[in-house]
Design an enzyme around this catalytic site. Structure first.
Site, PDB file in Angstrom:
ATOM      1  N   LYS A  49       9.418  -2.984   6.813  1.00  0.00           N
ATOM      2  CA  LYS A  49       9.165  -2.310   5.703  1.00  0.00           C
ATOM      3  C   LYS A  49       7.855  -2.856   4.805  1.00  0.00           C
ATOM      4  CE  LYS A  49      12.677  -4.905   3.007  1.00  0.00           C
ATOM      5  NZ  LYS A  49      13.951  -4.779   2.591  1.00  0.00           N
ATOM      6  N   ARG A 145      23.476  -0.423  -5.345  1.00  0.00           N
ATOM      7  CA  ARG A 145      22.158  -0.013  -5.250  1.00  0.00           C
ATOM      8  C   ARG A 145      22.368   1.277  -4.222  1.00  0.00           C
ATOM      9  NH1 ARG A 145      17.649  -4.261  -2.714  1.00  0.00           N
ATOM     10  NH2 ARG A 145      18.689  -3.370  -0.808  1.00  0.00           N
ATOM     11  N   TYR A 273     -11.567 -16.389 -19.085  1.00  0.00           N
ATOM     12  CA  TYR A 273     -11.313 -15.568 -20.141  1.00  0.00           C
ATOM     13  C   TYR A 273     -10.164 -16.355 -21.123  1.00  0.00           C
ATOM     14  CZ  TYR A 273     -12.909 -11.287 -17.723  1.00  0.00           C
ATOM     15  OH  TYR A 273     -13.704 -10.261 -17.342  1.00  0.00           O
ATOM     16  N   MET A 321      -9.551 -10.583 -11.910  1.00  0.00           N
ATOM     17  CA  MET A 321      -9.161  -9.673 -11.254  1.00  0.00           C
ATOM     18  C   MET A 321      -9.694 -10.203  -9.742  1.00  0.00           C
ATOM     19  SD  MET A 321     -10.134  -5.631 -11.455  1.00  0.00           S
ATOM     20  CE  MET A 321      -9.234  -5.310 -12.870  1.00  0.00           C
TER      21      MET A 321
HETATM   22  C1  LIG Z   1      14.849  -5.515   3.365  1.00  0.00           C
HETATM   23  C2  LIG Z   1      16.080  -5.089   4.009  1.00  0.00           C
HETATM   24  C3  LIG Z   1      16.536  -6.006   5.114  1.00  0.00           C
HETATM   25  C4  LIG Z   1      15.850  -7.248   5.713  1.00  0.00           C
HETATM   26  O1  LIG Z   1      15.979  -8.332   4.645  1.00  0.00           O
HETATM   27  P1  LIG Z   1      15.240  -9.911   4.711  1.00  0.00           P
HETATM   28  O2  LIG Z   1      16.066 -10.747   4.015  1.00  0.00           O
HETATM   29  O3  LIG Z   1      13.999  -9.463   4.716  1.00  0.00           O
HETATM   30  O4  LIG Z   1      15.663 -10.176   6.293  1.00  0.00           O
HETATM   31  C5  LIG Z   1      17.682  -5.649   5.705  1.00  0.00           C
HETATM   32  N1  LIG Z   1      18.578  -4.603   5.298  1.00  0.00           N
HETATM   33  C6  LIG Z   1      18.164  -3.825   4.189  1.00  0.00           C
HETATM   34  C7  LIG Z   1      18.993  -2.845   3.841  1.00  0.00           C
HETATM   35  C8  LIG Z   1      16.833  -4.273   3.206  1.00  0.00           C
HETATM   36  O5  LIG Z   1      16.670  -3.604   2.347  1.00  0.00           O
END
Ligand SMILES: *Cc1c(COP(=O)(O)O)cnc(C)c1O
Length: 402
Positions: A49, A145, A273, A321
């Protein structure tokens, strides 16, 4: 580790050297994946991801699949479809989608979908009439969540079983996630594991036969073997981050920037700045063309350092930036064009993502995804040299740019 296998660079200018370079050492990813796969009791899903935590989703995915991973995991369906377009046919799970997502496209592309609610189940069931969807029911095991709340779990399982009977989907997996696996031994981990076990028992009792049962992410893969089940989902660990603090992994990202100018300043000179730093003595300053638009956390102003000409040099004044000023020191100078390492893998004394995270009061995850997702600056992508990332690499393995 071998030469960087994936490179991204700021635009060339007339001063061709005035470009920062973000490179990713896929050999490090390969080594991490082999270690993690060897620790896992069952299969390893490579979680790519957020563009592979800023390291390039397709390149990290290919490397992982060549080094012990058998699955890919992403959050959004769009990320999964992009991996399919990049030519990755491996088993792939997408676990967080709005009800209006194109689930038909997912089924058509052979992408498994996580199901956190009956509403999602209804949207997915029969979305693609030619073929049943493959789903992983997602139970909330303690984060409040994503995932079905425990009190809705039995109803979700029952509905899923009915949809299976209608031929609309197949429940191939059950997933959960742990809230505190970066604190091995914390009672919340035992509670999360127990909640997952209860969820599995309920699913079985209601007639489901999920083959893939997965709860652990990187930290639990390394520090909580009881959480492994048939598969672990590993993201951070692939790119060298161990949230459990138990294992040394290999960071993979390097950010370098050339010195674009050098100036001698008098004591009392205010820099940047707000003049948050004033030279306490005559000194030499070097300018680097990277800043918060490139993902450097501005909050690290006043604490950050870079490696320049073999020495740690403080970043002085505010991070801007697209530029930072570095104090080279009173009794030496550096040449324009010399390369500073802003973030490194730990070799050679350059600051690591962990140090940048400490300077910014955040996680390594946020540092590397921030650096890796600065698309405004990604105007040129270079094809890396064809250095084999690992002995296990296949001929088709990671040399793509992103
Ligand atoms: C991001 C995520 C993972 C991977 O977690 P890491 O700690 O980065 O290995 C696994 N399961 C879910 C549901 C996640 O959101």
């Amino acid at each position: 580790m071998s030469a960087p296998a994936l490179i991204r660079q700021q635009p060339d200018t007339d001063l061709g050297a005035a470009a920062a370079v973000l490179s990713v050492d896929l050999a490090a990813v390969a080594a991490n994946c082999r270690l993690l796969a060897a620790r896992a009791a069952g299969e390893l899903m490579a979680v790519v991801k957020a563009d592979g935590f800023g390291h390039g989703a397709a390149a990290v995915a290919r490397t992982a699949l060549d080094n012990g991973a058998t699955w890919l995991g992403v959050t959004a369906l769009s990320e999964g479809l992009a991996l399919r377009e990049a030519g990755l046919p491996a088993p792939l799970l997408s676990w967080l989608n709005p009800l209006g997502a194109d689930f038909a496209a997912a089924v058509q592309a052979g992408i498994d979908l996580a199901v956190p609610s009956i509403a999602h189940l209804d949207a997915i069931a029969g979305a693609y009439p030619d073929r049943p969807a493959r789903v992983h029911l997602h139970l909330d095991t303690g984060l409040a969540r994503d995932g079905a709340p425990p009190e809705e779990w039995a109803a979700l399982c029952r509905s899923a079983r009915l949809a299976e009977a209608r031929g609309q989907l197949r429940v191939v997996g059950v997933m959960g996630h742990l809230a505190r696996s970066d604190e091995p031994g914390h009672p919340a981990n035992a509670a999360g594991r127990a909640a997952f076990d209860r969820g599995l028992r309920i699913a079985r009792a209601l007639g489901l036969r999920p083959v893939h049962r997965h709860l652990a992410a990187t930290a639990a893969t390394l520090a909580d073997p009881l959480a492994h089940h048939t598969m672990v989902r590993v993201g951070a660990g692939l790119v060298g981050i161990d949230p459990s603090g138990s294992t040394t992994l290999h960071p993979a990202m390097t950010l370098t920037a050339p010195v674009v100018s050098v100036r001698r300043v008098a004591a009392g000179t205010g820099v940047g700045y707000g003049h948050t730093w004033v030279a306490p003595q005559p000194t030499t300053l070097a300018l680097l063309p990277v800043g918060y638009a490139d993902g450097l956390p501005r909050v690290a102003s006043g604490r950050a350092e870079v490696l320049l000409a073999g020495r740690r040099c403080p970043v002085v004044g505010r991070i801007s930036m697209d530029q930072v000023v570095v104090d080279v020191g009173p009794d030496r100078t550096v040449a324009v064009g010399e390369t500073a390492t802003v973030l490194g893998t730990g070799a050679g004394g350059a600051p690591t993502a962990a140090e940048w995270a400490a300077w910014s009061q955040t996680l390594e995850h946020e540092v590397v995804t921030g650096l890796g997702s600065a698309p405004a600056r990604v105007l040129r992508r270079t094809t890396p040299p064809t250095t084999a990332p690992s002995p296990a690499a296949s001929p088709t393995s990671p040399r793509s740019t992103r």
